[in-house]
Scaffold this active site. Structure first.
Site, PDB file in Angstrom:
ATOM      1  N   ASN A 150       0.989  -1.330  -0.081  1.00 53.62           N
ATOM      2  CA  ASN A 150       0.114  -0.011   0.029  1.00 53.62           C
ATOM      3  C   ASN A 150       0.937   1.147  -0.080  1.00 53.62           C
ATOM      4  O   ASN A 150       1.364   1.584   1.097  1.00 53.62           O
ATOM      5  CB  ASN A 150      -0.935  -0.137   1.229  1.00 53.62           C
ATOM      6  N   TRP A 151       1.114   1.746  -1.219  1.00 55.25           N
ATOM      7  CA  TRP A 151       2.105   3.069  -1.336  1.00 55.25           C
ATOM      8  C   TRP A 151       1.436   4.178  -0.943  1.00 55.25           C
ATOM      9  O   TRP A 151       2.090   5.011  -0.752  1.00 55.25           O
ATOM     10  CB  TRP A 151       2.323   3.071  -2.814  1.00 55.25           C
ATOM     11  N   LYS A 152       0.180   4.241  -0.463  1.00 52.31           N
ATOM     12  CA  LYS A 152      -0.621   5.554   0.288  1.00 52.31           C
ATOM     13  C   LYS A 152      -0.260   6.827  -0.712  1.00 52.31           C
ATOM     14  O   LYS A 152      -0.124   6.653  -1.841  1.00 52.31           O
ATOM     15  CB  LYS A 152      -0.018   5.774   1.671  1.00 52.31           C
TER      16      LYS A 152
ATOM     17  N   HIS B 276      -9.661   1.352   4.423  1.00 49.66           N
ATOM     18  CA  HIS B 276      -8.367   1.596   5.096  1.00 49.66           C
ATOM     19  C   HIS B 276      -8.683   2.488   6.354  1.00 49.66           C
ATOM     20  O   HIS B 276      -9.482   3.478   6.253  1.00 49.66           O
ATOM     21  CB  HIS B 276      -7.248   2.076   4.451  1.00 49.66           C
TER      22      HIS B 276
ATOM     23  N   GLU C 282      -7.094   4.993   7.381  1.00 46.53           N
ATOM     24  CA  GLU C 282      -6.946   6.366   7.137  1.00 46.53           C
ATOM     25  C   GLU C 282      -8.257   6.977   6.449  1.00 46.53           C
ATOM     26  O   GLU C 282      -8.508   8.276   6.482  1.00 46.53           O
ATOM     27  CB  GLU C 282      -5.531   6.544   6.326  1.00 46.53           C
TER      28      GLU C 282
ATOM     29  N   GLU D 146      -5.777  -4.481  10.608  1.00 50.75           N
ATOM     30  CA  GLU D 146      -4.533  -3.548  10.744  1.00 50.75           C
ATOM     31  C   GLU D 146      -5.057  -2.739  11.958  1.00 50.75           C
ATOM     32  O   GLU D 146      -5.664  -1.741  11.947  1.00 50.75           O
ATOM     33  CB  GLU D 146      -4.451  -2.474   9.608  1.00 50.75           C
TER      34      GLU D 146
ATOM     35  N   GLY E  11       2.104   2.467  10.772  1.00 55.28           N
ATOM     36  CA  GLY E  11       3.098   3.448  10.597  1.00 55.28           C
ATOM     37  C   GLY E  11       4.005   3.913  11.897  1.00 55.28           C
ATOM     38  O   GLY E  11       4.619   4.960  12.090  1.00 55.28           O
TER      39      GLY E  11
ATOM     40  N   SER F   3       3.149  -2.017  10.403  1.00 49.51           N
ATOM     41  CA  SER F   3       4.529  -2.092  10.861  1.00 49.51           C
ATOM     42  C   SER F   3       5.045  -3.419  10.288  1.00 49.51           C
ATOM     43  O   SER F   3       5.899  -3.948  11.165  1.00 49.51           O
ATOM     44  CB  SER F   3       4.826  -1.664  12.029  1.00 49.51           C
TER      45      SER F   3
ATOM     46  N   GLY G 175       2.800  -0.963   4.430  1.00 52.49           N
ATOM     47  CA  GLY G 175       2.695   0.332   4.016  1.00 52.49           C
ATOM     48  C   GLY G 175       4.398   0.999   3.990  1.00 52.49           C
ATOM     49  O   GLY G 175       4.970   0.791   2.762  1.00 52.49           O
ATOM     50  N   GLY G 176       4.975   1.233   4.707  1.00 49.60           N
ATOM     51  CA  GLY G 176       6.289   1.740   4.917  1.00 49.60           C
ATOM     52  C   GLY G 176       7.254   0.909   4.218  1.00 49.60           C
ATOM     53  O   GLY G 176       7.938   1.309   3.085  1.00 49.60           O
TER      54      GLY G 176
HETATM   55  P1  PGA Z   1       2.642   0.310   7.575  1.00 48.80           P
HETATM   56  O1  PGA Z   1       1.212   0.481   7.103  1.00 48.80           O
HETATM   57  O2  PGA Z   1       3.267  -1.101   7.207  1.00 48.80           O
HETATM   58  O3  PGA Z   1       3.495   1.710   7.374  1.00 48.80           O
HETATM   59  O4  PGA Z   1       2.341   0.176   9.136  1.00 48.80           O
HETATM   60  C1  PGA Z   1       0.285  -0.406   6.777  1.00 48.80           C
HETATM   61  C2  PGA Z   1      -1.037   0.175   6.025  1.00 48.80           C
HETATM   62  O5  PGA Z   1      -1.636   1.051   6.658  1.00 48.80           O
HETATM   63  O6  PGA Z   1      -1.552  -0.498   5.290  1.00 48.80           O
END
Ligand code: PGA
Length: 256
Positions: free
Chosen positions: A11-13, A97, A99, A169, A175, A215, A236-237
């Site tokens: 997930n590149w956001k 998600h 967010e 999640e 993050g 994470s 994500g990251g």
């Molecule tokens: P993260 O994000 O790996 O940076 O914690 C995961 C996500 O929000 O899908």
């Protein structure tokens, strides 16, 4: 071990321009584009879909999107419809998600409309669920996550199960560098599987992949992926760097 194929989804956001995204996609293709033991997907921003789709062409890596509107077209400024994603061969769509729920007010009911529209358009929803730290500390995790799964999958039929992906999640782990321990994650994944049995039927529920997200990194992936109900990761990251993302794919491949 289940016979579900692991899925590692990036997930590149809101990161990477089209050029940067294509470059990252090329690096991932070069390293793991031919392997077939793990399903791999990358989800760039909408403006990078075209360039990343071209970079993935001919590989086994599938393109994903980070959101989709449930309606086929119309007056929904700033939104994107299924057809527009399909044109770039999008196979997976991240939906609900945390967010999007937190910053854009998405409700379970709206996420459910998106899930149904995604399946109706022959793409696979990645339905995201998870609790806040407060909710965890209040002992509400299982209740809350179960309700999110039930609401999110309302109207989904048993025969669609193999196209459904759920991502657990925990919001406090996204993050932040804080990861749920494998045992904490497995407990919630197992509870999600119980809900899936109610909603889709016992046999069909075994086909649904439940990803862990929050994470996930090369140094904690092996232990998380070894749990019986953790069928991959939503990353994500660590998905923004080819080396760490590829290492997560390799972790999943090792689980056999
Ligand atoms: P993260 O994000 O790996 O940076 O914690 C995961 C996500 O929000 O899908």
């Amino acid at each position: 071990m289940s016979n579900r194929k692991y899925l590692i989804a990036g997930n590149w956001k809101m990161n990477k321009t089209a050029c940067e995204g294509a470059e990252l996609a090329r690096q991932i293709v070069e390293a793991v584009g031919k392997q077939t033991s793990v399903a791999v997907c990358v989800c760039p921003t909408f403006t990078s879909l075209d360039a990343v789709s071209k970079a993935l062409d001919g590989s086994n890596i599938v393109l994903g999107a980070q959101n989709m509107h449930p309606k086929a077209s119309g007056a929904y400024t700033g939104e994107i419809a299924a057809d527009m994603l399909r044109q770039f061969f999008v196979g997976y769509v991240i939906l609900g998600h945390s967010e999007r729920r937190q910053y854009f007010g998405e409700t379970d009911a709206f996420v459910n409309e998106k899930v149904l529209a995604t399946l109706a358009n022959n793409m696979r929803p990645i339905l995201c669920v998870g609790e806040t730290l407060e909710e965890r500390e209040a002992g509400k995790t299982i209740e809350l996550v179960s309700a999110q799964v039930k609401e999110g999958l309302k109207g989904v039929k048993g025969e669609q199960a193999e196209n459904v992906v759920v991502a657990y999640e925990p919001i406090w782990a996204i993050g932040t560098g804080k990861t749920a321990t494998p045992a904490m994650a497995q407990e919630v994944h197992a509870a999600i599987r119980v809900v899936l049995k109610e909603v889709l039927g016992a046999a069909q529920a075994e086909k649904v992949r439940i990803l862990y997200g929050g994470s996930m990194k090369p140094d904690n992936a092996d232990a998380l992926l070894a749990e019986p109900d953790i069928d991959g990761g939503l990353i994500g990251g660590a998905a923004l760097d080819a080396k760490s993302f590829v290492s997560l794919v390799e972790s999943a491949a090792k689980q056999g």
